[in-house]
Design a protein around this motif. Sequence first.
Motif, PDB file in Angstrom:
ATOM      1  N   PRO A 203       0.820  -1.227   0.000  1.00  0.00           N
ATOM      2  CA  PRO A 203       0.000   0.000   0.000  1.00  0.00           C
ATOM      3  C   PRO A 203       0.851   1.273   0.000  1.00  0.00           C
ATOM      4  N   GLU A 204       1.935   1.279   0.826  1.00  0.00           N
ATOM      5  CA  GLU A 204       2.800   2.450   0.874  1.00  0.00           C
ATOM      6  C   GLU A 204       3.497   2.659  -0.470  1.00  0.00           C
ATOM      7  N   ALA A 205       3.944   1.551  -1.076  1.00  0.00           N
ATOM      8  CA  ALA A 205       4.603   1.652  -2.377  1.00  0.00           C
ATOM      9  C   ALA A 205       3.633   2.169  -3.431  1.00  0.00           C
ATOM     10  N   ALA A 206       2.378   1.685  -3.406  1.00  0.00           N
ATOM     11  CA  ALA A 206       1.385   2.105  -4.407  1.00  0.00           C
ATOM     12  C   ALA A 206       1.125   3.604  -4.322  1.00  0.00           C
ATOM     13  N   ALA A 207       1.013   4.098  -3.101  1.00  0.00           N
ATOM     14  CA  ALA A 207       0.743   5.539  -2.930  1.00  0.00           C
ATOM     15  C   ALA A 207       1.875   6.385  -3.511  1.00  0.00           C
ATOM     16  N   LEU A 208       3.109   5.957  -3.288  1.00  0.00           N
ATOM     17  CA  LEU A 208       4.246   6.724  -3.804  1.00  0.00           C
ATOM     18  C   LEU A 208       4.371   6.608  -5.322  1.00  0.00           C
ATOM     19  N   TYR A 209       4.096   5.410  -5.880  1.00  0.00           N
ATOM     20  CA  TYR A 209       4.123   5.272  -7.343  1.00  0.00           C
ATOM     21  C   TYR A 209       3.106   6.215  -7.980  1.00  0.00           C
ATOM     22  N   GLN A 210       1.938   6.314  -7.361  1.00  0.00           N
ATOM     23  CA  GLN A 210       0.900   7.202  -7.910  1.00  0.00           C
ATOM     24  C   GLN A 210       1.354   8.662  -7.857  1.00  0.00           C
ATOM     25  N   GLN A 211       2.046   9.038  -6.779  1.00  0.00           N
ATOM     26  CA  GLN A 211       2.565  10.411  -6.693  1.00  0.00           C
ATOM     27  C   GLN A 211       3.579  10.679  -7.808  1.00  0.00           C
ATOM     28  N   VAL A 212       4.450   9.710  -8.067  1.00  0.00           N
ATOM     29  CA  VAL A 212       5.443   9.877  -9.135  1.00  0.00           C
ATOM     30  C   VAL A 212       4.736  10.058 -10.472  1.00  0.00           C
ATOM     31  N   LEU A 213       3.718   9.236 -10.720  1.00  0.00           N
ATOM     32  CA  LEU A 213       3.033   9.286 -12.024  1.00  0.00           C
ATOM     33  C   LEU A 213       2.187  10.555 -12.180  1.00  0.00           C
ATOM     34  N   GLN A 214       1.746  11.125 -11.070  1.00  0.00           N
ATOM     35  CA  GLN A 214       1.052  12.407 -11.169  1.00  0.00           C
ATOM     36  C   GLN A 214       2.008  13.499 -11.634  1.00  0.00           C
ATOM     37  N   ARG A 215       3.271  13.392 -11.205  1.00  0.00           N
ATOM     38  CA  ARG A 215       4.268  14.414 -11.567  1.00  0.00           C
ATOM     39  C   ARG A 215       4.944  14.093 -12.912  1.00  0.00           C
ATOM     40  N   ALA A 216       5.090  12.788 -13.197  1.00  0.00           N
ATOM     41  CA  ALA A 216       5.759  12.390 -14.448  1.00  0.00           C
ATOM     42  C   ALA A 216       4.979  11.218 -15.052  1.00  0.00           C
ATOM     43  N   PRO A 217       3.857  11.490 -15.720  1.00  0.00           N
ATOM     44  CA  PRO A 217       2.958  10.428 -16.202  1.00  0.00           C
ATOM     45  C   PRO A 217       3.619   9.460 -17.181  1.00  0.00           C
ATOM     46  N   ARG A 218       4.723   9.884 -17.812  1.00  0.00           N
ATOM     47  CA  ARG A 218       5.369   9.029 -18.796  1.00  0.00           C
ATOM     48  C   ARG A 218       6.690   8.438 -18.291  1.00  0.00           C
ATOM     49  N   ASP A 219       6.838   8.390 -16.998  1.00  0.00           N
ATOM     50  CA  ASP A 219       8.051   7.774 -16.448  1.00  0.00           C
ATOM     51  C   ASP A 219       7.934   6.255 -16.622  1.00  0.00           C
ATOM     52  N   PRO A 220       8.753   5.641 -17.486  1.00  0.00           N
ATOM     53  CA  PRO A 220       8.572   4.207 -17.770  1.00  0.00           C
ATOM     54  C   PRO A 220       8.825   3.318 -16.560  1.00  0.00           C
ATOM     55  N   ASP A 221       9.818   3.695 -15.728  1.00  0.00           N
ATOM     56  CA  ASP A 221      10.096   2.865 -14.553  1.00  0.00           C
ATOM     57  C   ASP A 221       8.929   2.880 -13.577  1.00  0.00           C
ATOM     58  N   ALA A 222       8.326   4.052 -13.364  1.00  0.00           N
ATOM     59  CA  ALA A 222       7.186   4.130 -12.453  1.00  0.00           C
ATOM     60  C   ALA A 222       5.995   3.346 -13.003  1.00  0.00           C
ATOM     61  N   LEU A 223       5.739   3.471 -14.313  1.00  0.00           N
ATOM     62  CA  LEU A 223       4.646   2.708 -14.932  1.00  0.00           C
ATOM     63  C   LEU A 223       4.890   1.201 -14.784  1.00  0.00           C
ATOM     64  N   HIS A 224       6.115   0.792 -15.077  1.00  0.00           N
ATOM     65  CA  HIS A 224       6.451  -0.634 -15.011  1.00  0.00           C
ATOM     66  C   HIS A 224       6.323  -1.172 -13.586  1.00  0.00           C
ATOM     67  N   LEU A 225       6.933  -0.482 -12.623  1.00  0.00           N
ATOM     68  CA  LEU A 225       6.916  -0.979 -11.249  1.00  0.00           C
ATOM     69  C   LEU A 225       5.522  -0.957 -10.648  1.00  0.00           C
ATOM     70  N   PHE A 226       4.753   0.083 -10.965  1.00  0.00           N
ATOM     71  CA  PHE A 226       3.373   0.126 -10.469  1.00  0.00           C
ATOM     72  C   PHE A 226       2.565  -1.010 -11.107  1.00  0.00           C
TER      73      PHE A 226
END
Length: 606
Positions: A23-46
């Motif tokens: 849950p903690e990881a999911a919340a942070l991945y979502q924050q990253v994607l809000q700031r950088a929607p096309r970050d491939p690592d964040a998309l992949h890991l989420f």
Amino acid sequence: MPTQETQNLLQQALAHHQQGRLPEAAALYQQVLQRAPRDPDALHLFGVLMHQGGQHETGRQLVEAALKIASGRADFLSNLGQILKALGEPEEAETAYRNALSKSPGFVDALANLGALLQERGAVAEAIGFLQQAIRKEPSHANAHMNLGNAFRKDGRVEDAEVAHRQAVSLAPLSEETHANLATTLMDLDKLEEAERALKRSQLLKPALAEAVNSFGFLLFNQRHYVKPGTWFRRAILLAPGYAAPETGLAELAYFSGDLEQSLRHSENALRLAPDEPQIHLRHAIRLLAAGHLEEGWREREWRHKAPDRVRRLGLPPTWQGEPLGGKRLLVCAEEGVGDEILYASILPEIRELGAELVLECDERLLPVFRRSFPDALVHAYARAGDGFRPVQKYDWLPQDKPVDYAIDAGSLALYFRRTLADFAKTRPYLKPDPQRVIQVRDILNKTGDGLKIALAWRSRKSTAFRDVHYTALKDWLPIFALPGAQVFSIQYGENWDTEIETLKRETGHGPTILPELDLTDDFDDILALVSSVDVLICPSSTLGWIGGALGKETWLFHPRPLFVQYGADGFPGFPSIKSFAKPFEESWEQTIYQIATALRSKAAK
């Protein structure tokens, strides 16, 4: 481009992810994607996180979005393969793994994942190659060792599987899966106590692992519990509704309880979930035949040709599929066990009546028996190479002067000649003993005195906890050894039977007589001569039973019921000289042996 702040957030998310705080990881991945929607690592890991949480389709969409941005990432492709596999799309998963390897040929995770998938899909040899390649590149890759063990087990190489699974456990002692897979292999090796310890470790690590729960049910079943395993199988189904193995477990429980209708229902459920698994089809065939559904049962039994440890036959003519046989030459290939060779030889006289010229392949020990019993046939011992895991038989010995037109495995003949119970009425005694050897054996028996002469085998050659439910211990037969007017001779074969007799005689003063002049393990002329010379043969469902039936000799066969070779009948179709002494699986042999002793007492008195 992601900022340093988003990179920091991504690192924090990954740390939570790796430590299981999803849950903690999911919340942070979502924050990253809000700031950088096309970050491939964040998309992949989420996407991987969502897949791990059971939301496979969402995970797929996220990883595919990452691949549109970074199409060359082998790790993205390998993890997409894992998600596709979880979605029930194995072909697409295989493509993803192979694409990952095309980008990075030495990527160990992709090698291990592809090997695991190929093993599950039946491409065992190719799977072993990929997994061994992964281990060479990364010897400490626990999953590669675990999956290699699974591939070895599926290939019949159980000892090799044990080595691989033990290595996986040593590398990942806190992985519930490594312990569960080791336990399954230990069960195959009949190391039940050690298997139980491995399963308990797996359950401590993850109580809801369906595979371990299912294996515990089978462990109890192998320990001859016929009620408790049902709770474990049903729990495994609740944990993994698409998992076929616990349905097969429930099918076995119902079969052993004598409820063939319920057994077939569970068996059909298992086939719907795993339609390409040969072992499930083969067990289904047994249940169908036991229930008297002969034609369907024989068709299902043809799945034995797809088993990984099947005999590979090189240089065969076309398979016979019911074409007219007049004037044709038919090769009947040996089944893998001598008992099956003798059992299905009952059909050979009917083939001869159709005008076929027979070429018979058999175990070398059966050569004199088959040549004497089928004098018009060309009889040849099979030439088997390879090993017990991948046996190979070559047919360069087939005659060329008059080529063989068709070939068929002996057991497959039943599909054409034993479709109904009425078809078995055509069977007549078909094996012929060596008449000179019979005279010699009768002289040996006559020197032992008068009275009813009984040949007794109490078990089969191979002993395991699961198989032994079909067999007795020698001490169980004490009631017949002191019968007045009767003599009991051992016709047991295999290993250590003489030690069993010596021990029983030392402890009780009773036991069967050993005939040292006879080789009752490898010389079938001796075996047939002894069966022909006694008054009655008593044995379990084994090679000896079919020898007695094939000679038309009075044979008392003790067995649990149901027994599939009765085909739903009370006796043994095609073998009227065999009398059934049956018991439910869960009962002891005491009452059955008492019935046999009573019948022998009456027979001796006459």
